[in-house]
Write a protein that holds these residues in place. Structure first.
Motif, PDB file in Angstrom:
ATOM      1  N   UNK A 151       7.121  -8.161 -79.218  1.00  0.00           N
ATOM      2  CA  UNK A 151       7.962  -7.836 -78.052  1.00  0.00           C
ATOM      3  C   UNK A 151       7.097  -7.696 -76.819  1.00  0.00           C
TER       4      UNK A 151
ATOM      5  N   UNK B 264       5.305  -2.351 -89.816  1.00  0.00           N
ATOM      6  CA  UNK B 264       6.365  -1.636 -89.081  1.00  0.00           C
ATOM      7  C   UNK B 264       7.433  -2.593 -88.556  1.00  0.00           C
ATOM      8  N   UNK B 265       7.775  -3.576 -89.367  1.00  0.00           N
ATOM      9  CA  UNK B 265       8.763  -4.550 -88.879  1.00  0.00           C
ATOM     10  C   UNK B 265      10.124  -4.333 -89.546  1.00  0.00           C
ATOM     11  N   UNK B 266      10.572  -3.088 -89.567  1.00  0.00           N
ATOM     12  CA  UNK B 266      11.856  -2.800 -90.226  1.00  0.00           C
ATOM     13  C   UNK B 266      13.044  -3.116 -89.330  1.00  0.00           C
ATOM     14  N   UNK B 267      12.835  -3.044 -88.033  1.00  0.00           N
ATOM     15  CA  UNK B 267      13.979  -3.215 -87.114  1.00  0.00           C
ATOM     16  C   UNK B 267      14.048  -4.665 -86.644  1.00  0.00           C
ATOM     17  N   UNK B 268      14.221  -5.534 -87.600  1.00  0.00           N
ATOM     18  CA  UNK B 268      14.332  -6.939 -87.194  1.00  0.00           C
ATOM     19  C   UNK B 268      15.771  -7.419 -87.399  1.00  0.00           C
ATOM     20  N   UNK B 269      16.026  -8.669 -86.977  1.00  0.00           N
ATOM     21  CA  UNK B 269      17.373  -9.284 -86.994  1.00  0.00           C
ATOM     22  C   UNK B 269      18.358  -8.583 -87.898  1.00  0.00           C
TER      23      UNK B 269
ATOM     24  N   UNK C 206      14.076 -11.876 -82.815  1.00  0.00           N
ATOM     25  CA  UNK C 206      13.949 -10.416 -82.941  1.00  0.00           C
ATOM     26  C   UNK C 206      13.152 -10.152 -84.209  1.00  0.00           C
ATOM     27  N   UNK C 207      11.796 -10.203 -84.057  1.00  0.00           N
ATOM     28  CA  UNK C 207      10.970 -10.281 -85.260  1.00  0.00           C
ATOM     29  C   UNK C 207      10.717  -8.914 -85.893  1.00  0.00           C
ATOM     30  N   UNK C 208      10.997  -7.840 -85.135  1.00  0.00           N
ATOM     31  CA  UNK C 208      10.686  -6.514 -85.678  1.00  0.00           C
ATOM     32  C   UNK C 208       9.273  -6.063 -85.384  1.00  0.00           C
ATOM     33  N   UNK C 209       8.432  -6.950 -84.806  1.00  0.00           N
ATOM     34  CA  UNK C 209       7.049  -6.594 -84.479  1.00  0.00           C
ATOM     35  C   UNK C 209       6.978  -6.146 -83.032  1.00  0.00           C
ATOM     36  N   UNK C 210       6.626  -4.865 -82.777  1.00  0.00           N
ATOM     37  CA  UNK C 210       6.557  -4.392 -81.392  1.00  0.00           C
ATOM     38  C   UNK C 210       5.542  -5.177 -80.574  1.00  0.00           C
ATOM     39  N   UNK C 211       4.500  -5.641 -81.252  1.00  0.00           N
ATOM     40  CA  UNK C 211       3.487  -6.379 -80.511  1.00  0.00           C
ATOM     41  C   UNK C 211       4.025  -7.718 -80.016  1.00  0.00           C
TER      42      UNK C 211
ATOM     43  N   UNK D 207      18.180 -15.664 -83.983  1.00  0.00           N
ATOM     44  CA  UNK D 207      18.044 -14.236 -84.295  1.00  0.00           C
ATOM     45  C   UNK D 207      16.631 -13.916 -84.775  1.00  0.00           C
ATOM     46  N   UNK D 208      15.925 -14.938 -85.247  1.00  0.00           N
ATOM     47  CA  UNK D 208      14.565 -14.680 -85.744  1.00  0.00           C
ATOM     48  C   UNK D 208      13.613 -14.355 -84.602  1.00  0.00           C
TER      49      UNK D 208
ATOM     50  N   UNK E  83       1.707  -4.461 -88.861  1.00  0.00           N
ATOM     51  CA  UNK E  83       2.545  -5.495 -89.494  1.00  0.00           C
ATOM     52  C   UNK E  83       3.467  -4.912 -90.556  1.00  0.00           C
TER      53      UNK E  83
END
Lengths: 101, 625
Positions: free
Chosen positions: B590, A96-101, B583-588, B580-581, A94
């Protein structure tokens, strides 16, 4: 003993693996869950090769390849986890969420 | 030579138009060095040319059948628009009156506009008016009459708005344009509706058609009402009369024309349309009604005004009301005669008072007085104009009024009563003006008031002479009714009403009654003085509703129409902003999405193989329970 039981077992293992992949917060546990997925696949391959293709057993050849590639993948995965850990001092998914919107 | 002049009488409007165009270069912005006066002189020469041409042509048309000249204008599929020109003694006679009055008004303007720089604009517009009126007189086609009326409406806007730096001029010009425009647009509806009925717009053919036409009376009534709405606005009839009052903000020389001929342009079209209008009794009675109400109302208002120009403008409305009555009862000749005699007398009256205004500055009759001894010529001109306008035997309008009343004596005596009343009321209002301006003691504004200089007096004198000679001219042309066959009762009534109107008013204003005169009922006096509160009436009805509907339409446009379109944009913006939200940034997350996508796709693809059984199973489970 029937094919369906093996397939159901493999599906169950796969589902457990999926659950682990999606819910684990520890990156290593995610890798471990991926191993579960791969093992579920291997079970499928072995079951099919046993029940449907018992003479040429191509499924078993596939399984050998899958195990090999899985080992390599786990090595690379652990290396990536280590690389991230060196930078960010944590393996919490949780964070590692730097690459978001 | 004579025949050539007769055949080229259609050039008369062109002279005036060329005169108007030639005046343009002397606008202050173009020729900067010489001053504006040549504009007036050039125009005067062209008008004289037009007058001489039409006067010669008038002699030649006398006792000749009318000729028609056709000039092709436009011919498209199914519609042939050919300009038809009528060369008859009536139309050429109208040319003579128009160009003659224009000539005099332009001489008058040379005196009156002496201290003004706007001669280029003023004279070019006078030229435009002269051209338009002459073209209207010659035009023998309803469609082209309409075109000319519209051009004249635009001309009125520009001419009333000559001194546009005055706020009242701007509002007056606006009202003059819009009011006449509304009438003209109704006229256009009538003109367009007449085409499928009659198949022609030429006046003689319309008359032929009307003689044998068998039309639905309702349709004819509606078409006829639309057709009289145009002249109603042009002739300043109730309820489209306010513009003439406000048009008095324009310069005096143009007022001469407006009171005499421009206003009569509507009456001219009305007279030409009389055969069509008489098809419907409703239209005829509407014309009589409008005319009667306007005639009585406007002459009452004229008595209560204090602005001398406005006093006269309401008399014009009243006399045009009489013309409406005359057309409504199918008395074309009386109507034409009345238009002619009214034009000359009204022009004389405006010239006389215009000269007074020129060097007494004020237009307020209550501030004038005692000018008779010092300005006898203007006074005499006013008297002659008054006697020429009301029914006073040897002079012009008497014959027109008696002709009209004579025809009504047997059939509609109450209309004779209205004519007599209007005559008496006009006598009262004009005598009141005369007494207030010329009689009594000089007041502050009129203490030093010399007679105007020659360019203003000369046309006044010429017109005065013409007013006096008009009966002789008419008699020599055998246009006057024979005295022996005249209805003596009507004649006596008319004369008596004129004399009593004049003398009672003179007694009131020359006697010892305290001035200003107050009616016992102040409300009634104010009602007439503020012309029945017409501006308020307009503002509360038409202007109010049009303004409200405009605001509503504007709001609908702004909020509903624009809003719907903007909402589409807003929604897509919001969609982007909110989606756009994902694209949450959480690989899990995805991974979950991929899995969901794959499973949904799998279910969808394989549904035919197990879906029905699955549903059956669910259904059975639920029924077992």
């Amino acid at each position: 003993m029937q094919l369906q039981y093996f397939l159901l077992l493999a599906a169950a293992l796969f589902c457990i693996g999926i659950y682990g992949v999606i819910t684990s917060r520890n990156a290593v546990r995610v890798l471990m869950s991926i191993e579960l997925l791969l093992n579920a696949v291997n079970l499928n391959l072995m079951a099919f090769s046993n029940f449907l293709d018992s003479t040429l057993i191509k499924g078993q050849v596939f399984t050998v390849f899958v195990i090999t590639v899985a080992a390599a993948e786990a090595a690379v995965g652990l290396a990536i986890v280590l690389a991230i850990y060196r930078n960010r001092d944590t393996v919490d998914m949780e964070q590692f969420n730097l690459l978001k919107w | 030579m004579g025949q050539f002049l007769l055949e080229t009488v259609w050039l008369v409007p062109c002279y005036a138009l060329i005169g108007g165009l030639l005046a343009v270069p002397w606008s202050p912005g173009i020729i900067r060095n010489t001053g504006p006066r040549p504009a007036g002189y050039v125009n005067l020469i062209m008008t004289l040319l037009a007058f001489v041409h039409s006067a010669i042509a008038l002699q030649l048309t006398w006792n000749h059948p009318p000729q028609q000249v056709f000039i092709p204008w436009l011919s498209t599929a199914g519609l042939d628009l050919t300009i038809a020109i009528e060369i008859s003694s009536i139309s050429v006679g109208a040319l003579v009156v128009i160009t003659g009055l224009n000539f005099l008004a332009q001489i008058f303007a040379i005196g009156y506009m002496e201290m003004d720089w706007g001669w280029g604009r003023f004279y070019s517009l006078l030229g435009l008016f002269e051209a338009g009126l002459c073209a209207l007189a010659l035009c023998n086609n309803l469609f082209f009459s309409y075109i000319i009326l519209e051009v004249l409406t635009l001309g009125t806007y520009l001419l009333v708005g000559l001194w546009f730096s005055q706020p009242l001029v701007v509002t007056g010009a606006r009202d003059a344009f819009l009011t006449k425009r509304v009438g003209d647009l109704f006229l256009l509806m009538g003109v367009l509706a007449l085409w499928p009925l009659a198949g022609t717009w030429s006046y003689p053919e319309l008359a032929e058609w009307a003689a044998t036409a068998n039309v639905n009376p309702t349709i004819m009534a509606l078409v006829g009402l639309a057709l009289i709405a145009g002249p109603m606005g042009k002739c300043a009839q109730f309820p489209l009369h306010l513009w003439l009052d406000e048009a008095m903000e324009g310069p005096v020389p143009s007022t001469i024309l407006r009171n005499s001929v421009v206003v009569a342009s509507g009456a001219w079209v009305l007279i030409k349309l009389q055969p069509v209008l008489s098809l419907s009794p409703i239209v005829s009675s509407a014309m009589v009604g409008i005319g009667a109400v306007t005639a009585v109302g406007a002459s009452l208002i004229a008595i209560a005004q204090i602005d001398v120009k406005r006093c006269q403008s309401y008399s014009v409305s009243a006399y045009m009301g009489l013309v409406f009555i005359a057309v409504g009862v199918q008395q074309d000749e009386a109507a034409l005669l009345l238009v002619l005699t009214h034009a000359i007398s009204a022009a004389l009256l405006v010239m006389s008072t215009g000269g007074i205004i020129w060097n007494s500055v004020t237009q307020d009759v209550t501030q004038l007085g005692g000018l008779w001894t010092r300005r006898p010529i203007s006074g005499i001109a006013f008297i002659v104009g008054t006697l020429g306008l009301i029914g006073f035997p040897p002079l012009g309008s008497f014959w027109a009024l008696i002709k009209l009343a004579d025809g009504l004596w047997e059939t509609q005596p109450w209309l004779v009563g209205i004519i007599i009343t209007v005559n008496a009321l006009t006598a009262v209002s004009l005598t009141r003006e005369f007494c207030l301006i010329f009689a009594g003691k000089p007041k502050q504004m009129s203490e030093r008031s010399p007679e105007a200089h020659w360019p203003m007096i000369l046309p006044m004198m010429i017109l005065l002479g013409f007013t006096l000679h008009l009966p002789l001219v008419l008699q020599s042309l055998s246009l006057l009714p024979d005295w022996a066959t005249l209805n003596k009762d009507v004649a006596l009534l008319l004369i008596w009403s004129s004399i009593s109107g004049c003398s009672i008013t003179a007694l009131i204003y020359l006697g010892n009654i305290p001035k200003p005169i107050r009616l016992p009922w102040k409300g009634l006096q104010d009602l007439f003085a503020y012309d029945f509160y017409t501006p308020k009436l307009y503002r509360m009805t038409i202007i109010f509703s049009v303004a409200k509907i405009s605001q509503l339409a504007d709001m609908i446009d702004r909020f509903v129409v624009d809003g719907i379109v903007n909402l589409v944009g807003l929604f897509s913006l919001l969609g982007g902003e909110s989606l756009k939200y994902s694209t949450s940034g959480q690989p899990q997350f995805y991974a979950l999405t991929v899995l969901l996508g794959v499973s949904v796709l799998g279910v969808w693809v394989t549904w035919p193989f197990w879906g029905v059984q699955f549903l059956d199973m669910i259904f059975q489970i639920s029924t077992i329970r």
